[in-house]
Design a protein around this motif. Structure first.
Motif, PDB file in Angstrom:
ATOM      1  N   GLY A  53       0.925  -1.273   0.045  1.00  0.00           N
ATOM      2  CA  GLY A  53      -0.146   0.059   0.034  1.00  0.00           C
ATOM      3  C   GLY A  53       0.862   1.438  -0.037  1.00  0.00           C
ATOM      4  N   ALA A  54       1.952   1.120   0.608  1.00  0.00           N
ATOM      5  CA  ALA A  54       2.854   2.370   0.725  1.00  0.00           C
ATOM      6  C   ALA A  54       4.347   1.985   0.137  1.00  0.00           C
ATOM      7  CB  ALA A  54       2.969   2.910   1.869  1.00  0.00           C
ATOM      8  N   ILE A  55       4.841   2.820  -0.836  1.00  0.00           N
ATOM      9  CA  ILE A  55       6.127   2.520  -1.374  1.00  0.00           C
ATOM     10  C   ILE A  55       6.993   3.986  -1.325  1.00  0.00           C
ATOM     11  CG2 ILE A  55       5.487   0.452  -2.744  1.00  0.00           C
ATOM     12  CD1 ILE A  55       6.160   2.451  -5.202  1.00  0.00           C
ATOM     13  N   ARG A  56       8.193   3.607  -1.245  1.00  0.00           N
ATOM     14  CA  ARG A  56       9.044   4.735  -1.446  1.00  0.00           C
ATOM     15  C   ARG A  56       9.982   4.807  -2.626  1.00  0.00           C
ATOM     16  NH1 ARG A  56      13.989   6.498  -1.036  1.00  0.00           N
ATOM     17  NH2 ARG A  56      14.553   8.654  -0.488  1.00  0.00           N
ATOM     18  N   ALA A  57      10.001   5.792  -3.915  1.00  0.00           N
ATOM     19  CA  ALA A  57      10.984   5.737  -4.907  1.00  0.00           C
ATOM     20  C   ALA A  57      11.521   6.886  -5.022  1.00  0.00           C
ATOM     21  CB  ALA A  57       9.971   5.303  -6.144  1.00  0.00           C
ATOM     22  N   ASP A  58      12.723   6.832  -5.091  1.00  0.00           N
ATOM     23  CA  ASP A  58      13.650   7.825  -5.488  1.00  0.00           C
ATOM     24  C   ASP A  58      14.761   7.460  -6.557  1.00  0.00           C
ATOM     25  OD1 ASP A  58      14.867  10.542  -5.462  1.00  0.00           O
ATOM     26  OD2 ASP A  58      14.933  10.316  -3.077  1.00  0.00           O
ATOM     27  N   TRP A  59      15.387   8.423  -6.814  1.00  0.00           N
ATOM     28  CA  TRP A  59      16.513   8.001  -8.049  1.00  0.00           C
ATOM     29  C   TRP A  59      17.943   8.868  -7.776  1.00  0.00           C
ATOM     30  CZ3 TRP A  59      18.555  11.803 -11.888  1.00  0.00           C
ATOM     31  CH2 TRP A  59      18.185  13.052 -11.809  1.00  0.00           C
ATOM     32  N   LEU A  60      18.901   8.269  -8.279  1.00  0.00           N
ATOM     33  CA  LEU A  60      20.268   8.797  -8.143  1.00  0.00           C
ATOM     34  C   LEU A  60      20.957   8.886  -9.627  1.00  0.00           C
ATOM     35  CD1 LEU A  60      21.504   7.537  -4.782  1.00  0.00           C
ATOM     36  CD2 LEU A  60      20.877   9.685  -5.293  1.00  0.00           C
ATOM     37  N   CYS A  61      22.119   9.933  -9.662  1.00  0.00           N
ATOM     38  CA  CYS A  61      22.749   9.651 -10.798  1.00  0.00           C
ATOM     39  C   CYS A  61      24.303  10.306 -10.332  1.00  0.00           C
ATOM     40  CB  CYS A  61      22.206  10.510 -12.114  1.00  0.00           C
ATOM     41  SG  CYS A  61      22.246  12.442 -11.800  1.00  0.00           S
ATOM     42  N   GLY A  62      25.227  10.245 -11.372  1.00  0.00           N
ATOM     43  CA  GLY A  62      26.519  10.796 -10.813  1.00  0.00           C
ATOM     44  C   GLY A  62      26.821  12.142 -10.732  1.00  0.00           C
ATOM     45  N   GLU A  63      25.523  12.786 -11.254  1.00  0.00           N
ATOM     46  CA  GLU A  63      25.860  14.386 -10.791  1.00  0.00           C
ATOM     47  C   GLU A  63      25.147  15.068  -9.515  1.00  0.00           C
ATOM     48  OE1 GLU A  63      23.686  16.368 -14.263  1.00  0.00           O
ATOM     49  OE2 GLU A  63      25.027  15.266 -15.793  1.00  0.00           O
ATOM     50  N   PRO A  82      27.441  14.329  -3.070  1.00  0.00           N
ATOM     51  CA  PRO A  82      27.470  13.370  -2.180  1.00  0.00           C
ATOM     52  C   PRO A  82      26.386  13.409  -0.691  1.00  0.00           C
ATOM     53  CG  PRO A  82      29.617  13.948  -2.501  1.00  0.00           C
ATOM     54  CD  PRO A  82      28.539  15.336  -3.192  1.00  0.00           C
ATOM     55  N   LEU A  83      26.085  14.591  -0.403  1.00  0.00           N
ATOM     56  CA  LEU A  83      25.306  14.899   0.644  1.00  0.00           C
ATOM     57  C   LEU A  83      23.715  14.223   0.392  1.00  0.00           C
ATOM     58  CD1 LEU A  83      24.474  15.828   3.640  1.00  0.00           C
ATOM     59  CD2 LEU A  83      24.061  18.003   2.649  1.00  0.00           C
ATOM     60  N   ARG A  91      23.775  10.471   0.246  1.00  0.00           N
ATOM     61  CA  ARG A  91      23.848   9.819   1.614  1.00  0.00           C
ATOM     62  C   ARG A  91      22.570   9.789   2.021  1.00  0.00           C
ATOM     63  NH1 ARG A  91      29.017  12.280   2.026  1.00  0.00           N
ATOM     64  NH2 ARG A  91      27.990  14.062   3.235  1.00  0.00           N
ATOM     65  N   ARG A  92      21.647  10.960   1.934  1.00  0.00           N
ATOM     66  CA  ARG A  92      20.271  11.219   2.458  1.00  0.00           C
ATOM     67  C   ARG A  92      19.487  10.172   1.640  1.00  0.00           C
ATOM     68  NH1 ARG A  92      15.706  13.273   0.853  1.00  0.00           N
ATOM     69  NH2 ARG A  92      16.803  14.333  -0.808  1.00  0.00           N
ATOM     70  N   VAL A  93      19.517   9.972   0.388  1.00  0.00           N
ATOM     71  CA  VAL A  93      18.540   9.054  -0.348  1.00  0.00           C
ATOM     72  C   VAL A  93      18.610   7.712   0.038  1.00  0.00           C
ATOM     73  CG1 VAL A  93      17.919   8.185  -2.719  1.00  0.00           C
ATOM     74  CG2 VAL A  93      18.190  10.674  -2.107  1.00  0.00           C
ATOM     75  N   GLY A 114      28.560   1.365  -9.795  1.00  0.00           N
ATOM     76  CA  GLY A 114      29.991   1.106  -9.681  1.00  0.00           C
ATOM     77  C   GLY A 114      30.928   2.109  -9.022  1.00  0.00           C
ATOM     78  N   GLU A 115      30.527   3.147  -8.495  1.00  0.00           N
ATOM     79  CA  GLU A 115      31.295   4.136  -8.115  1.00  0.00           C
ATOM     80  C   GLU A 115      31.386   4.143  -6.557  1.00  0.00           C
ATOM     81  OE1 GLU A 115      30.085   7.831  -9.462  1.00  0.00           O
ATOM     82  OE2 GLU A 115      29.930   6.931 -11.711  1.00  0.00           O
ATOM     83  N   GLY A 116      31.192   3.136  -5.926  1.00  0.00           N
ATOM     84  CA  GLY A 116      31.509   3.053  -4.416  1.00  0.00           C
ATOM     85  C   GLY A 116      30.292   3.243  -3.622  1.00  0.00           C
TER      86      GLY A 116
END
Length: 617
Positions: A83-93, A96-97, A100-102, A129-131
Motif C-alpha cells: 500500500g505504501a512504497i518509496r521511490a527515488d533516483w540517483l545519478c552521478g551528478e 554526496p550529501l 547519503r540522504r537518499v 559502480g562508483e563506491g
C-alpha cells in the motif's frame, strides 16, 4: 530471475514500425517495466530494490511514475501488492550529501516526511559502480542492460557484494519484454532475451562454474526470482553453502522465471547464448528442432520440410511455432547437420546439443532400432523370436523384418566362410554386423537356425508344452499353441526322421523324447505322377489289345490287374500272387484328358499313345 512481460500496448507500438518508436513507445515500455518490478518484488518479497538504468532521464522518470503504478496494483489486489512504497533516483551528478540522504532513507524504509513504507526503490544511473553504499539492499532490478560489458560486470559484482542480512539472498531481476509473436519458447532466438543473456555473461565473469552448471538440464524452473548467495568477497558471493555436488543450493536453482521453463530449453539457452554463443542460424535450427521433436515426438524431419509460414491455410499446422521461425528450412538444416557429422566436421558441443534433442544421425540405424524394439516386444509376448512372416507387434511388421535380418546374417556367414576358404569376396553390402547379430542373440539365441524357422518354432513350442508338464502330443489336433498343431508336427518329424540333420535328430530325441516311426507306422508311399502315367498307359494297351482300337467311351472303367507273374509255383511266386490285385481305372476320362492336353505332352508320351491307336482329333 527472468520476468516475462507481455504487454499488448507495447507490442502494438512495436508493430507500428519506425514512426512508433517515439516518446509514446518509450512511455509504454517504462510502464511495463514498472509493473513488472512491483509484481516481482511482491512475489519475491523484496523490500529494498535498486533499479539499474543506463540513461539518466529514464531513471528519473521511472522513479517518478512508480508510486502511481504501485497504487493501481494495490487497488486491484490489496493482499498481494504494497500500500505504501518509496521511490527515488540517483545519478552521478548528485552531490554526496544528497546521495547519503537518499540511501539512508532507502535503507531504513522511511520517507522524508517520516512515513514508514513497505518497500523502497532507488533508480540509479551510472552510480552503482562508483563506491555507493548499498547496505540492506536485497535485490537489483536491471531495467536496462545496455552499456559496455566491463560496466555491466562491475555492476553485477557490486550487486553480488550486497549484504541483505545473514541467511538471506540478494536477487538479480531482469525483465524480458516479449515482442509480437514471441513466447517463452522462443528464448533461443528472441532478441528480447538478449539482456538476460548479457547479464548472465557478466555473472559468469565472477563465477563461471555456477552459470555453466545451468547448461546441463535441471529440474523444471519455479516461479520465484533469480538468486545469488550474499556475503563473501568479490567473486565469491555465490560460493557459500556447498553441497555434495560442489555447488551451493542457490547455484543449483540459480535461474528462475516468472513462468515455468522446459529444463532442456533452458540448458540450450545457457549453452548457445551465454557459454558458447552460436551463430543465429544454428540457434534457430536448434530451437526449431526442439519444437519439432516436441510436436512430433522425433527428429525424423523430411528434407523438404519448412516451418509453417502461419498463413490462413496452414493456421492449424502452424500452431505451436513462433513467428521468428516462419519458413525456416528445418529439413535442410537437419540434413546439413548429418553431413557435417558424417564427415567428422561437427564439434562435440554441437553433437551433444543435437543428441539431447533426439537427433537421428542415420535413418538406417533408426530403422534397425525400431525393428529391434519390435522384436523385443514380440519376444516378450510370445516367448521366442521365431515369428512367422505375417507377425506384427503394435503395427510393426516384425515377421518381415526378421526375415530380412536372417538373410543378412546368413550372407555374413557366407562371407566368413569364403574368407576362411581363401576365396574372394565381391561385396559385403547387406551383410549383418557382428554387433547386430549379438543384439538379436541376446533376445533369443535360436532366432536364426540353419533349418526352416517354422521347424524351430514348432520345436520350441513343443518344448514349452513339455516344460509346463504336458505330455508329448502324437496325433493331429491334440495340442495347438500359437496357431501351430504340435501333434501334427511331431507325427511329421517321426515319419520324416531320415530327412532331418543329425543335429535335428539329436534335439528331437534328447530334448523332446521323440523316436522315429517304425516301418508299420509309416504311411505307404504316395504314387508319383510318372507311376500314374505308366499305370493308365498299361490300361490303354490292355484295352487296345482286347478291342483293337482306342475309342474308349468317356465313362468306361478299365480293370487292370497288378502284381507278380502267375506261371511259377515257387514260394516266391506265391507271395507275388498274394500281392496281385485288381485296380479299377477311369480310362475313358483319362484318354479324353490326354487328348485335350496334347499340346503340353512330351513327344515321348505322344508317341506311346499313338502306338496303341490314339486318335488326337
Amino acid at each position: 530471475m527472468g520476468a516475462d512481460i507481455t504487454d499488448t500496448q507495447f507490442q502494438a507500438a512495436l508493430v507500428l514500425g519506425g514512426e512508433g518508436r517515439s516518446d509514446e513507445v518509450r512511455g509504454v515500455r517504462l510502464a511495463a517495466l514498472q509493473t513488472a518490478l512491483v509484481k516481482a518484488s511482491a512475489e519475491g518479497n523484496f523490500r529494498r530494490t535498486l533499479v539499474f538504468h543506463h540513461v539518466v532521464k529514464e531513471a528519473e522518470a521511472f522513479a517518478a511514475g512508480l508510486p502511481d503504478v504501485a497504487a493501481q496494483l494495490h487497488a486491484a489486489d490489496p493482499e498481494l501488492y504494497p500500500g505504501a512504497i518509496r521511490a527515488d533516483w540517483l545519478c552521478g551528478e548528485h552531490k554526496p550529501l544528497h546521495r547519503r540522504r537518499v540511501l539512508a532513507e532507502f535503507a531504513e524504509g522511511i520517507a522524508a516526511d517520516g512515513t514508514v513504507v513497505e518497500k523502497s526503490y532507488v533508480s540509479s544511473a551510472k552510480v552503482l559502480g562508483e563506491g555507493v553504499d548499498t547496505k540492506n539492499c536485497d535485490s537489483v532490478y536491471f531495467a536496462d542492460v545496455r552499456g559496455s560489458m566491463p560496466d555491466l560486470v562491475q555492476a553485477v559484482g557490486r550487486a553480488l557484494r550486497m549484504q541483505p542480512g545473514q541467511g538471506k539472498v540478494a536477487s538479480l531481476v531482469v525483465p524480458v519484454l516479449l515482442g509480437p509473436g514471441e513466447t517463452a519458447e522462443t528464448m533461443l532466438t528472441s532478441k528480447a532475451y538478449g539482456g538476460l543473456a548479457k547479464l548472465l555473461e557478466a555473472l559468469r565473469a565472477h563465477d563461471a562454474r555456477i552459470v555453466e552448471a545451468l547448461a546441463e538440464p535441471q529440474a523444471q524452473s519455479r516461479t520465484k526470482g533469480v538468486q545469488s548467495r550474499s556475503g563473501g568477497q568479490d567473486g565469491e558471493g555465490v560460493g557459500g553453502g556447498r553441497g555434495s555436488c560442489g555447488l551451493s543450493a542457490p547455484a543449483r536453482a540459480l535461474l528462475k522465471f516468472s513462468t515455468p521453463r522446459d529444463p532442456a530449453l533452458l540448458a540450450a539457452f545457457i549453452n548457445l547464448r551465454v557459454v558458447n554463443p552460436e551463430h543465429e542460424h544454428w540457434r534457430r535450427g536448434v530451437e526449431a528442432a526442439a519444437l519439432y521433436n516436441r510436436l512430433h515426438g522425433n527428429l525424423r524431419v523430411p528434407f523438404t520440410y519448412r516451418v509453417p509460414a502461419g498463413d490462413r491455410e496452414a493456421e492449424t499446422e502452424a500452431e505451436g511455432w513462433p513467428a521468428s521461425l516462419r519458413s525456416f528450412p528445418l529439413g535442410q538444416w537437419v540434413a546439413d547437420a548429418r553431413r557435417l557429422y558424417a564427415r567428422g566436421e561437427m564439434n562435440t558441443d554441437r553433437i551433444e546439443q543435437l543428441e539431447k534433442l533426439g537427433m537421428v544421425w542415420s535413418h538406417f540405424d533408426l530403422a534397425w532400432e525400431e525393428g529391434l524394439a519390435a522384436a523385443r516386444g514380440w519376444t516378450t509376448a510370445h516367448g521366442h523370436l521365431l515369428a512367422p512372416l505375417d507377425a506384427t507387434h503394435q503395427g510393426y511388421r516384425v515377421g518381415i523384418w526378421l526375415k530380412n535380418a536372417r538373410a543378412a546374417a546368413r550372407k555374413a556367414q557366407e562371407i566368413e566362410q569364403r574368407r576362411a576358404e581363401g576365396l574372394p569376396v565381391e561385396s559385403s553390402a547387406g551383410a549383418m554386423t557382428q554387433q547386430r547379430r549379438e543384439q538379436l542373440e541376446d533376445i533369443d539365441p535360436s532366432w536364426c537356425p540353419a533349418w526352416p524357422v517354422t521347424w524351430q518354432r514348432r520345436f520350441h513350442l513343443v518344448r514349452l508344452h513339455l516344460d509346463e508338464g504336458g505330455t508329448l502330443p502324437t496325433a493331429a489336433g491334440d495340442v495347438v499353441r500359437q496357431g501351430e498343431d504340435l501333434g501334427r508336427w511331431v507325427t511329421s518329424v517321426r515319419h520324416g526322421w531320415d530327412k532331418l540333420t543329425g543335429v535335428q535328430q539329436w534335439m528331437c530325441e534328447q530334448v523332446l523324447g521323440i523316436e522315429p516311426a517304425t516301418g508299420d507306422e509309416k504311411p505307404k508311399p504316395r504314387t508319383s505322377q510318372a507311376d500314374k502315367w505308366a499305370t493308365n498307359l498299361a490300361a490303354a494297351q490292355q484295352f487296345y489289345e482286347r478291342e483293337g482300337h482306342l475309342n474308349v467311351p468317356r465313362k468306361h472303367i478299365e480293370t487292370l490287374t497288378t502284381g507278380g507273374e502267375e506261371n511259377n509255383g515257387s514260394s516266391e511266386d506265391q507271395e507275388r500272387r498274394e500281392e496281385r490285385r485288381d485296380v479299377p481305372l477311369k480310362l475313358g476320362a483319362w484318354i479324353n484328358n490326354q487328348r485335350s492336353r496334347a499340346a503340353t505332352l512330351t513327344p515321348e508320351r505322344i508317341e506311346q499313345l499313338s502306338a496303341v491307336g490314339m486318335r488326337w482329333t
